[in-house]
Enzyme design. Structure first.
Site, PDB file in Angstrom:
ATOM      1  N   LYS A 138      30.368  13.078   6.138  1.00 12.69           N
ATOM      2  CA  LYS A 138      29.574  13.471   7.066  1.00 12.69           C
ATOM      3  C   LYS A 138      30.350  14.855   6.383  1.00 12.69           C
ATOM      4  O   LYS A 138      31.283  15.781   6.852  1.00 12.69           O
ATOM      5  CB  LYS A 138      28.728  13.546   8.381  1.00 12.69           C
ATOM      6  CG  LYS A 138      27.959  11.946   7.661  1.00 12.69           C
ATOM      7  CD  LYS A 138      27.194  11.469   9.149  1.00 12.69           C
ATOM      8  CE  LYS A 138      26.121  10.650   8.245  1.00 12.69           C
ATOM      9  NZ  LYS A 138      24.745   9.806   9.489  1.00 12.69           N
ATOM     10  N   ARG A 190      30.568   2.807  11.145  1.00 16.22           N
ATOM     11  CA  ARG A 190      30.247   2.412   9.137  1.00 16.22           C
ATOM     12  C   ARG A 190      30.908   3.857   8.104  1.00 16.22           C
ATOM     13  O   ARG A 190      30.690   5.137   8.344  1.00 16.22           O
ATOM     14  CB  ARG A 190      28.945   2.661   9.415  1.00 16.22           C
ATOM     15  CG  ARG A 190      27.383   2.772   7.778  1.00 16.22           C
ATOM     16  CD  ARG A 190      26.257   2.836   8.357  1.00 16.22           C
ATOM     17  NE  ARG A 190      25.291   2.676   7.000  1.00 16.22           N
ATOM     18  CZ  ARG A 190      25.105   3.574   6.287  1.00 16.22           C
ATOM     19  NH1 ARG A 190      25.424   5.451   6.194  1.00 16.22           N
ATOM     20  NH2 ARG A 190      23.936   3.511   5.036  1.00 16.22           N
TER      21      ARG A 190
END
Length: 299
Positions: free
Chosen positions: A234, A268
């Site tokens: 991210k 995840r």
């Protein structure tokens, strides 16, 4: 290993999810990301074709993933909207083929009730809702079908732009939101042992917010439900390390291990094999599992 890790009191830590069982007191589940979208932020549409999406999912399971998360609509506001039928056409065929090939847990990444129902009919076990069960009907679908739910914090939800998100105290506000949405889920008839929470790193949050959530993650995990973190590649990792999208694996692994120590139990991720190795090593150091191939010196 007391003092090294935070151990949250988890509601029903031993859980049967789909066809697999997990003990979240001493086990971390690895969720692989499969996006059947043309605009996903990391894979840039490489798994948009049906055969590519199925191949990615089955390879992830072969690499050690316990779980596959299949999505047909990205979170980003920088995209054209699609209808529920198109989203179903993207995810349901993938779910059906992956279900036929593996006993791994399958979740559908959606915020729409119609998509969630179709995904469960195709074989999904869990609804992964980045909108926090705010769309009408989705909680009822989960309750009726017995599916698990992942309740995620975001301010705007998928496809909705939030300019300059601000918080007086991001961790406290995220924790309050998650408690409220868990209460909503329970009142809607979703069983407590079906609920997982996710603080939503980078979802309507800047780098400083996501770092603070990671630093104080035990305030989220102490809510008492298994906590999923979705940190993989991210922007907060890229901005922290000044690394482009394709060079964030090490930062992702470091942040994930920190989250495990603070009570996270589901990761995840995009890079399954590397994550499996780092997680199994972390579990061994914490005393949750033994070495796979120890050499005993009997001399």
């Amino acid at each position: 290993m007391s003092g090294v890790q935070f151990s949250p009191g988890i509601v029903s830590p031993v859980r049967r999810i789909g066809r697999r069982e997990f003990d979240f007191e001493r086990q971390v589940a690895i969720m692989a990301i499969v996006n059947r979208t043309p605009n996903s932020f990391h894979d840039q549409g490489s798994t948009y074709a049906l055969e590519s999406a199925v191949a990615s999912a089955t390879k992830a399971v072969a690499d050690g993933a316990d779980w596959v998360d299949i999505g047909g609509f990205a979170f980003s506001a920088a995209q054209a909207g699609i209808g529920a039928e198109e989203e179903i056409e993207r995810v349901a065929p993938v779910i059906a083929e992956v279900r036929a090939a593996t006993d791994a847990v399958i979740s559908v990444d959606t915020h729409r009730a119609e998509v969630a129902r179709a995904a469960i009919e195709a074989g999904a076990d869990v609804i992964n809702d980045t909108n926090g069960l705010r769309e009408p009907g989705i909680a009822e679908v989960a309750a009726e079908t017995g599916a698990g739910v992942i309740v995620t914090h975001s301010l705007g939800g998928p496809g909705r732009r939030v300019f300059r998100p601000s918080y007086a105290d991001v961790v406290s506000e995220v924790a309050d939101y998650l408690r409220e949405r868990v209460s909503f889920a329970l009142k809607a008839g979703i069983a407590a042992d079906k609920i997982i929470i996710d603080p939503g790193h980078d979802l309507n949050k800047n780098t400083f917010h996501s770092l603070e959530l990671t630093r104080r993650l035990e305030e989220i995990t102490s809510i008492g439900y298994p906590t999923l973190v979705a940190l993989s590649n991210k922007d907060f990792i890229g901005e922290t390390l000044d690394r482009p999208q394709g060079e964030r694996k090490e930062g992702t692994i470091a942040a994930n291990v920190i989250c495990i120590l603070k009570g996270a139990r589901i990761l995840r991720v995009h890079d399954v094999a590397a994550t499996v190795a780092s997680v199994r090593m972390t579990e061994a150091v914490l005393g949750w599992r033994g070495p796979v191939a120890p050499i005993h010196n009997l001399a």
